[in-house]
Write an enzyme that holds these catalytic residues in place. Sequence first.
Site, PDB file in Angstrom:
ATOM      1  N   TYR A   1      73.023 -15.833  48.611  1.00  0.00           N
ATOM      2  CA  TYR A   1      73.678 -15.446  49.884  1.00  0.00           C
ATOM      3  C   TYR A   1      74.831 -16.393  50.184  1.00  0.00           C
ATOM      4  CZ  TYR A   1      71.115 -11.595  51.933  1.00  0.00           C
ATOM      5  OH  TYR A   1      70.643 -10.347  52.226  1.00  0.00           O
TER       6      TYR A   1
ATOM      7  N   GLY B   1      72.912  -9.083  58.861  1.00  0.00           N
ATOM      8  CA  GLY B   1      74.090  -8.470  59.476  1.00  0.00           C
ATOM      9  C   GLY B   1      75.300  -9.391  59.419  1.00  0.00           C
TER      10      GLY B   1
ATOM     11  N   LYS C   1      57.339 -11.318  52.566  1.00  0.00           N
ATOM     12  CA  LYS C   1      56.253 -10.391  52.917  1.00  0.00           C
ATOM     13  C   LYS C   1      55.910  -9.481  51.739  1.00  0.00           C
ATOM     14  CE  LYS C   1      57.190  -6.544  54.313  1.00  0.00           C
ATOM     15  NZ  LYS C   1      57.578  -5.942  55.557  1.00  0.00           N
TER      16      LYS C   1
ATOM     17  N   ARG D   1      46.051  -4.221  72.154  1.00  0.00           N
ATOM     18  CA  ARG D   1      45.834  -3.746  73.512  1.00  0.00           C
ATOM     19  C   ARG D   1      45.706  -2.222  73.588  1.00  0.00           C
ATOM     20  NH1 ARG D   1      49.887  -6.217  77.498  1.00  0.00           N
ATOM     21  NH2 ARG D   1      51.196  -5.566  75.794  1.00  0.00           N
TER      22      ARG D   1
ATOM     23  N   CYS E   1      65.153 -11.802  56.948  1.00  0.00           N
ATOM     24  CA  CYS E   1      64.738 -10.943  55.831  1.00  0.00           C
ATOM     25  C   CYS E   1      64.420 -11.766  54.590  1.00  0.00           C
ATOM     26  CB  CYS E   1      65.854  -9.935  55.545  1.00  0.00           C
ATOM     27  SG  CYS E   1      65.546  -8.965  54.078  1.00  0.00           S
TER      28      CYS E   1
ATOM     29  N   TYR F   1      54.193  -2.951  62.884  1.00  0.00           N
ATOM     30  CA  TYR F   1      54.157  -2.944  61.417  1.00  0.00           C
ATOM     31  C   TYR F   1      53.884  -4.325  60.844  1.00  0.00           C
ATOM     32  CZ  TYR F   1      58.978  -4.669  60.681  1.00  0.00           C
ATOM     33  OH  TYR F   1      60.110  -5.440  60.613  1.00  0.00           O
TER      34      TYR F   1
ATOM     35  N   HIS G   1      55.124  16.338  37.483  1.00  0.00           N
ATOM     36  CA  HIS G   1      53.674  16.332  37.333  1.00  0.00           C
ATOM     37  C   HIS G   1      53.239  15.385  36.229  1.00  0.00           C
ATOM     38  CE1 HIS G   1      49.659  18.008  37.604  1.00  0.00           C
ATOM     39  NE2 HIS G   1      49.651  18.125  36.283  1.00  0.00           N
TER      40      HIS G   1
ATOM     41  N   CYS H   1      61.182  -9.632  55.242  1.00  0.00           N
ATOM     42  CA  CYS H   1      60.948  -8.596  54.232  1.00  0.00           C
ATOM     43  C   CYS H   1      60.579  -9.150  52.851  1.00  0.00           C
ATOM     44  CB  CYS H   1      62.200  -7.738  54.039  1.00  0.00           C
ATOM     45  SG  CYS H   1      63.307  -7.631  55.434  1.00  0.00           S
TER      46      CYS H   1
ATOM     47  N   GLU I   1      50.762  -5.004  58.347  1.00  0.00           N
ATOM     48  CA  GLU I   1      51.087  -5.473  56.994  1.00  0.00           C
ATOM     49  C   GLU I   1      50.340  -6.771  56.675  1.00  0.00           C
ATOM     50  OE1 GLU I   1      55.574  -3.628  56.375  1.00  0.00           O
ATOM     51  OE2 GLU I   1      55.389  -5.654  57.129  1.00  0.00           O
TER      52      GLU I   1
ATOM     53  N   GLU J   1      54.659  15.186  43.964  1.00  0.00           N
ATOM     54  CA  GLU J   1      54.743  16.640  43.768  1.00  0.00           C
ATOM     55  C   GLU J   1      54.106  17.395  44.943  1.00  0.00           C
ATOM     56  OE1 GLU J   1      52.300  18.396  40.519  1.00  0.00           O
ATOM     57  OE2 GLU J   1      51.456  16.390  40.319  1.00  0.00           O
TER      58      GLU J   1
ATOM     59  N   ALA K   1      75.463 -22.712  66.700  1.00  0.00           N
ATOM     60  CA  ALA K   1      76.744 -22.516  67.374  1.00  0.00           C
ATOM     61  C   ALA K   1      76.509 -21.671  68.618  1.00  0.00           C
ATOM     62  CB  ALA K   1      77.731 -21.824  66.441  1.00  0.00           C
TER      63      ALA K   1
HETATM   64  C1  LIG Z   1      57.633 -10.584  58.946  1.00  0.00           C
HETATM   65  C2  LIG Z   1      58.811  -9.655  58.924  1.00  0.00           C
HETATM   66  C3  LIG Z   1      58.869  -8.653  57.992  1.00  0.00           C
HETATM   67  C4  LIG Z   1      59.954  -7.789  57.955  1.00  0.00           C
HETATM   68  N1  LIG Z   1      59.958  -6.801  57.023  1.00  0.00           N
HETATM   69  C5  LIG Z   1      60.997  -5.951  56.956  1.00  0.00           C
HETATM   70  C6  LIG Z   1      61.049  -4.942  55.967  1.00  0.00           C
HETATM   71  O1  LIG Z   1      60.131  -4.805  55.152  1.00  0.00           O
HETATM   72  N2  LIG Z   1      62.131  -4.139  55.918  1.00  0.00           N
HETATM   73  C7  LIG Z   1      63.169  -4.272  56.798  1.00  0.00           C
HETATM   74  O2  LIG Z   1      64.151  -3.528  56.699  1.00  0.00           O
HETATM   75  N3  LIG Z   1      63.151  -5.208  57.776  1.00  0.00           N
HETATM   76  C8  LIG Z   1      62.089  -6.050  57.863  1.00  0.00           C
HETATM   77  N4  LIG Z   1      62.073  -7.030  58.825  1.00  0.00           N
HETATM   78  C9  LIG Z   1      63.170  -7.081  59.819  1.00  0.00           C
HETATM   79  C10 LIG Z   1      64.411  -7.762  59.249  1.00  0.00           C
HETATM   80  O3  LIG Z   1      64.062  -9.040  58.773  1.00  0.00           O
HETATM   81  C11 LIG Z   1      65.470  -7.868  60.354  1.00  0.00           C
HETATM   82  O4  LIG Z   1      65.720  -6.587  60.883  1.00  0.00           O
HETATM   83  C12 LIG Z   1      66.783  -8.434  59.819  1.00  0.00           C
HETATM   84  O5  LIG Z   1      66.598  -9.696  59.231  1.00  0.00           O
HETATM   85  C13 LIG Z   1      67.805  -8.528  60.959  1.00  0.00           C
HETATM   86  O6  LIG Z   1      68.998  -9.126  60.498  1.00  0.00           O
HETATM   87  P1  LIG Z   1      69.940  -9.891  61.520  1.00  0.00           P
HETATM   88  O7  LIG Z   1      71.190 -10.200  60.755  1.00  0.00           O
HETATM   89  O8  LIG Z   1      70.061  -9.151  62.780  1.00  0.00           O
HETATM   90  O9  LIG Z   1      69.180 -11.234  61.885  1.00  0.00           O
HETATM   91  P2  LIG Z   1      68.483 -12.333  60.990  1.00  0.00           P
HETATM   92  O10 LIG Z   1      68.311 -11.900  59.598  1.00  0.00           O
HETATM   93  O11 LIG Z   1      67.294 -12.744  61.740  1.00  0.00           O
HETATM   94  O12 LIG Z   1      69.534 -13.513  60.976  1.00  0.00           O
HETATM   95  C14 LIG Z   1      69.856 -14.241  62.125  1.00  0.00           C
HETATM   96  C15 LIG Z   1      70.230 -15.639  61.695  1.00  0.00           C
HETATM   97  O13 LIG Z   1      70.882 -16.294  62.783  1.00  0.00           O
HETATM   98  C16 LIG Z   1      70.478 -17.651  62.796  1.00  0.00           C
HETATM   99  N5  LIG Z   1      70.749 -18.152  64.153  1.00  0.00           N
HETATM  100  C17 LIG Z   1      70.133 -17.784  65.304  1.00  0.00           C
HETATM  101  N6  LIG Z   1      70.744 -18.367  66.362  1.00  0.00           N
HETATM  102  C18 LIG Z   1      71.773 -19.106  65.857  1.00  0.00           C
HETATM  103  C19 LIG Z   1      72.781 -19.922  66.454  1.00  0.00           C
HETATM  104  N7  LIG Z   1      72.890 -20.043  67.771  1.00  0.00           N
HETATM  105  N8  LIG Z   1      73.655 -20.558  65.635  1.00  0.00           N
HETATM  106  C20 LIG Z   1      73.579 -20.423  64.284  1.00  0.00           C
HETATM  107  N9  LIG Z   1      72.653 -19.657  63.674  1.00  0.00           N
HETATM  108  C21 LIG Z   1      71.769 -18.986  64.455  1.00  0.00           C
HETATM  109  C22 LIG Z   1      69.024 -17.610  62.399  1.00  0.00           C
HETATM  110  O14 LIG Z   1      68.598 -18.852  61.880  1.00  0.00           O
HETATM  111  C23 LIG Z   1      69.034 -16.506  61.336  1.00  0.00           C
HETATM  112  O15 LIG Z   1      69.225 -17.030  60.040  1.00  0.00           O
HETATM  113  C24 LIG Z   1      61.020  -7.937  58.880  1.00  0.00           C
HETATM  114  C25 LIG Z   1      60.962  -8.959  59.833  1.00  0.00           C
HETATM  115  C26 LIG Z   1      59.878  -9.808  59.862  1.00  0.00           C
HETATM  116  C27 LIG Z   1      59.833 -10.906  60.878  1.00  0.00           C
END
Ligand SMILES: Cc1cc2nc3c(=O)[nH]c(=O)nc-3n(C[C@H](O)[C@H](O)[C@H](O)COP(=O)(O)OP(=O)(O)OC[C@H]3O[C@@H](n4cnc5c(N)ncnc54)[C@H](O)[C@@H]3O)c2cc1C
Length: 453
Positions: free
Chosen positions: A99, A16, A51, A201, A43, A180, A438, A48, A184, A443, A115
């Site tokens: 990235y 995000g 995984k 549970r 991710c 999930y 098919h 993701c 997985e 299908e 931060a």
């Molecule tokens: C094992 C696993 C499998 C998944 N598989 C899927 C999938 O198949 N498909 C799917 O759509 N989603 C999947 N997800 C979920 C997906 O990873 C998350 O929904 C997504 O990454 C959320 O994005 P985000 O930007 O909210 O947070 P994140 O991607 O978690 O990013 C947050 C970032 O903030 C950083 N951070 C935290 N606090 C601070 C701070 N105070 N200062 C600076 N940096 C900080 C962290 O280090 C991290 O890099 C999976 C998650 C997990 C754990």
Amino acid sequence: MTQREVDLFVIGGGSGGVRAGRIAAQHGAKVMMAEEYRMGGTCVIRGCVPKKLFVYAGRFAHDIDDMAGFGWRVSAPEFDWLTLVANKDKEIARLEGIYKRNAEAAGVEIVASRAVVAGPNRVRILETGEEVAARHILLATGAHPALGPQIPGCELAITSNEAFNLPRFPDRILIQGAGYIAVEFAGLFRALGAEVTLVYRGDKVLRGFDMEVREHLEAEMTRAGIKLVSGKTLTSIEAISGGKRVVLSDGSELEVDEVMLAIGRIPSTRNLGLEAVGVALDELGAVVVDAHSRTSVPSIYAVGDITNRINLTPVAIREGHAFADTVFGNKPWTVDHSLVATAVFSEPEIGTVGCTEEAARAAGRPVDIYKTSFRPLKATLSGRETRSFMKLIVDGETDQVLGVHIMGEAAGEMIQLAAVAMGLKATKADFDRTIAVHPTAAEELVTLRTKAS
Ligand SMILES: Cc1cc2nc3c(=O)[nH]c(=O)nc-3n(C[C@H](O)[C@H](O)[C@H](O)COP(=O)(O)OP(=O)(O)OC[C@H]3O[C@@H](n4cnc5c(N)ncnc54)[C@H](O)[C@@H]3O)c2cc1C
């Protein structure tokens, strides 16, 4: 030193945060972003992407088993866990670089530090102690694994974070959880050859999914040799020579190499300075936001898992994009969270979009159910004992398709397109009018003629 000033400070360089920062910078905003661990976030680094790579690794084992029926003779293959981990690490390092470069190319200044919020318009960079003035702050810190109750020996358990980098393949693993991530990892470790016990549970895996999908998945997991232990929890873990001894709530014991907790994720809002500035949190600690992802403090926004809306990468990305367009691009829009397709990379895979039969009935609607369970064509020659399952939930009055649930090979790929049709409010008659491709499994979705109920 004069205080630096930015239009946007993004805390968190994950799905995000990166999207929001890049788009805001492209709209001309001066953007700074802090990431405390690795760019790309959950991710890319430990969610993701790794995984799915591990899921692919497991599927090769199935393919090798299935080959003989198609005439192939293969000598006993060997699996090397550390090669998989090292190659996965190489790939995520590559993605991390992409990235970082993409954000920087858009003009985002990246700070490698934790931060925290120091005021409604101030962020403190902990590495240097510098405070930066920010017209807007975006909280995008994601979520982290829940560790559950402090049972004796809980520090011996791993979470999904560590599962990606285990120094040794766990020949025997106990996974606690039924969501999930739990199913997985159970599927992929089993496919790679581990003895897997899944303890949860509740009475079924995947709460919130369509009940028949849950039942079919449990049947398939059992068929694959995963031991399902419902209605129980862990009460202690003890290190013993060569592994760990686990005691369950019914007093039963088992010995394994690893214990993995996959019992949920907690929004990362602690020690972020939020309470002091008055950012409202809900009872789970998630940041409360409006449709524009604005928090209770007007200069502070939040997107992604920290808000605990729908915790998926594409949703976090979409929320970040909408925020940036709205606040910096003079193009206000909001994310529609009502029809989000999702896949579970269990064995077999699940794809789902729209409502479950239970939810549709609970809403008091008349619903028609169409479903099928069948042996996939490939399984005829491979001899693999597996069944695919598909189900359509249809509004009994309008004929609109309200839910599509698929379990079987490529379910995740199929559901993406079903979601397009559902976004266009496709009816069952629209599905029926579509000529089948098919021979495919998909299908079945357009040839379901008989109402099951
Ligand atoms: C094992 C696993 C499998 C998944 N598989 C899927 C999938 O198949 N498909 C799917 O759509 N989603 C999947 N997800 C979920 C997906 O990873 C998350 O929904 C997504 O990454 C959320 O994005 P985000 O930007 O909210 O947070 P994140 O991607 O978690 O990013 C947050 C970032 O903030 C950083 N951070 C935290 N606090 C601070 C701070 N105070 N200062 C600076 N940096 C900080 C962290 O280090 C991290 O890099 C999976 C998650 C997990 C754990």
